[in-house]
Design an enzyme around this catalytic site. Structure first.
Site, PDB file in Angstrom:
ATOM      1  N   MET A  22       0.821  -1.205   0.000  1.00  0.00           N
ATOM      2  CA  MET A  22       0.000   0.000   0.000  1.00  0.00           C
ATOM      3  C   MET A  22       0.859   1.260   0.000  1.00  0.00           C
ATOM      4  O   MET A  22       1.820   1.365   0.764  1.00  0.00           O
ATOM      5  CB  MET A  22      -0.925   0.004   1.220  1.00  0.00           C
ATOM      6  N   CYS A 103      -4.414  -7.867   4.411  1.00  0.00           N
ATOM      7  CA  CYS A 103      -4.140  -6.515   4.902  1.00  0.00           C
ATOM      8  C   CYS A 103      -4.881  -6.270   6.210  1.00  0.00           C
ATOM      9  O   CYS A 103      -6.096  -6.458   6.284  1.00  0.00           O
ATOM     10  CB  CYS A 103      -4.555  -5.485   3.868  1.00  0.00           C
ATOM     11  N   HIS A 174       1.518 -14.797   3.522  1.00  0.00           N
ATOM     12  CA  HIS A 174       2.392 -14.005   4.397  1.00  0.00           C
ATOM     13  C   HIS A 174       2.518 -14.795   5.690  1.00  0.00           C
ATOM     14  O   HIS A 174       1.527 -14.986   6.406  1.00  0.00           O
ATOM     15  CB  HIS A 174       1.775 -12.630   4.645  1.00  0.00           C
ATOM     16  N   GLY A 215       6.900 -12.520   3.420  1.00  0.00           N
ATOM     17  CA  GLY A 215       7.111 -12.057   4.778  1.00  0.00           C
ATOM     18  C   GLY A 215       8.561 -12.185   5.214  1.00  0.00           C
ATOM     19  O   GLY A 215       9.067 -13.300   5.331  1.00  0.00           O
ATOM     20  N   GLY A 216       9.221 -11.063   5.434  1.00  0.00           N
ATOM     21  CA  GLY A 216      10.573 -11.072   5.981  1.00  0.00           C
ATOM     22  C   GLY A 216      11.658 -11.552   5.045  1.00  0.00           C
ATOM     23  O   GLY A 216      12.793 -11.786   5.482  1.00  0.00           O
ATOM     24  N   GLY A 236       9.098  -8.046  -0.304  1.00  0.00           N
ATOM     25  CA  GLY A 236       8.380  -6.793  -0.151  1.00  0.00           C
ATOM     26  C   GLY A 236       9.272  -5.620   0.174  1.00  0.00           C
ATOM     27  O   GLY A 236       9.901  -5.039  -0.702  1.00  0.00           O
TER      28      GLY A 236
END
Length: 338
Positions: A22, A103, A174, A215-216, A236
């Site tokens: 976002m 989200c 995620h 994720g991570g 990300g």
């Protein structure tokens, strides 16, 4: 501009992707990332289905043809609206429709979509089925391990099973829970512990389905490690803050022997792109705000960031500011080599 000729998003093979983020992965960010990797799957930031149906579609969905393969991520819970938004996005030329089930922001909670839908797998299934009937491109889901007090062993299995039974082509997970009560959206990106093994167990159980992990993941090396146990790796914040890491993706992940990325060429391409954007009524900072981390860890990176953070934000700033910022990096590299 939209790209009407689609890429082949074949989920029978491994994928490396840049996550939907976002306020970050807008069209300018994606154009920039595409200069660094020819092969990675790019995602839009989440677009609410109502905005697609009732809003300025060119502004909401427009993208450059060079972005392929590119997926649009939709937010919503009404199956009919999701189907209509998916149809519009497919007509714009997107290669994939992705449903946001991860989200945790207050805005999506008030709209009963995003991570809230982990509690409503039947709603997710109805949305997926409706979108599959509406479009021919792949329909995928991006979710969390669970929310709040849900048991991830139960919640993730149920969500995955119902999504795939409804026709989903892939599931991106995620590898954290989301706490809708007690943590802010920002805290939800870091505080809940990562549990990659839970995603791997899902893949082992659903061996014939595409399961990707998110994720991570902080580097291409990390992504390659995950690709030994999952079908996809999605990176990300590391890709956003240190975008040059994407330059290794094609060779390392896809074994693509194409030309290596020249960061000077990237700057020149982006300067031309920024010039077109400014001529169309935009501002330089719309483009350069995504580029401040390009030279992370290299000589001159600090001066490069300073120039973009100050001069590129001025109302009449032009592409020459980007060229000037790059020149600071070139000077620093030359001085170090001397």
């Amino acid at each position: 501009m939209s790209g009407r000729v689609r890429a082949d998003t074949n989920y029978s093979r491994l994928w490396f992707a840049v996550a939907p983020m976002m306020d970050w992965t807008d069209r300018h960010c994606r154009f920039f990332h595409r200069q660094l990797t020819r092969r990675a799957l790019l995602y839009t930031e989440m677009v609410v289905a109502d905005a697609v149906i009732h809003g300025d579609r060119g502004r909401v969905l427009g993208f450059d043809a060079c972005e392929h393969p590119v997926a649009v991520q939709l937010g919503g819970s009404d199956a009919a609206k999701l189907a209509e938004a998916a149809r519009v996005a497919a007509d714009f030329g997107y290669d994939e429709i992705n449903l946001n089930v991860g989200c945790p922001s207050d805005r999506v909670q008030s709209g009963t979509f995003g991570a809230c839908l982990m509690k409503e797998p039947e709603t997710v299934a109805r949305g997926v089925a409706a979108m599959k009937r509406a479009v021919e491109v792949p329909v995928t889901v991006k979710c969390r391990l669970g929310v709040d007090d849900q048991d991830p062993e139960v919640a993730l299995d149920r969500l995955a099973d119902m999504a795939f039974e409804a026709g989903a082509d892939a599931l991106w997970v995620h590898a954290r829970k989301a706490w809708l009560e007690g943590l802010s959206p920002r805290e939800n990106r870091d505080i809940p512990p990562l549990d990659y093994d839970r995603v791997y167990r899902l893949k082992q159980r659903l061996s014939g389905r595409f399961i990707g992990v998110n994720g991570g993941i902080g580097s291409i090396e990390d992504a390659l490690t995950h690709l030994k146990k999952a079908d996809g790796a999605m990176i990300g914040r590391a890709a956003y803050h240190m975008p040059a890491i994407l330059a290794a993706a094609d060779a390392e992940v896809y074994r693509d022997a194409g030309p290596s990325v020249d960061l000077g060429d990237v700057i020149r391409t982006m300067a031309l792109y920024a010039g077109r954007h400014i001529a169309a009524g935009g501002r330089l900072s719309h483009v350069t705000r995504h580029m401040t981390g390009l030279f992370h860890g290299l000589p001159g990176a600090r001066r490069y960031r300073q120039i973009l953070s100050t001069e590129a934000t001025r109302p009449n700033a032009g592409p020459e500011v980007l060229v000037k910022a790059f020149a600071a990096v070139e000077d620093a590299v030359s001085q170090q080599a001397a």
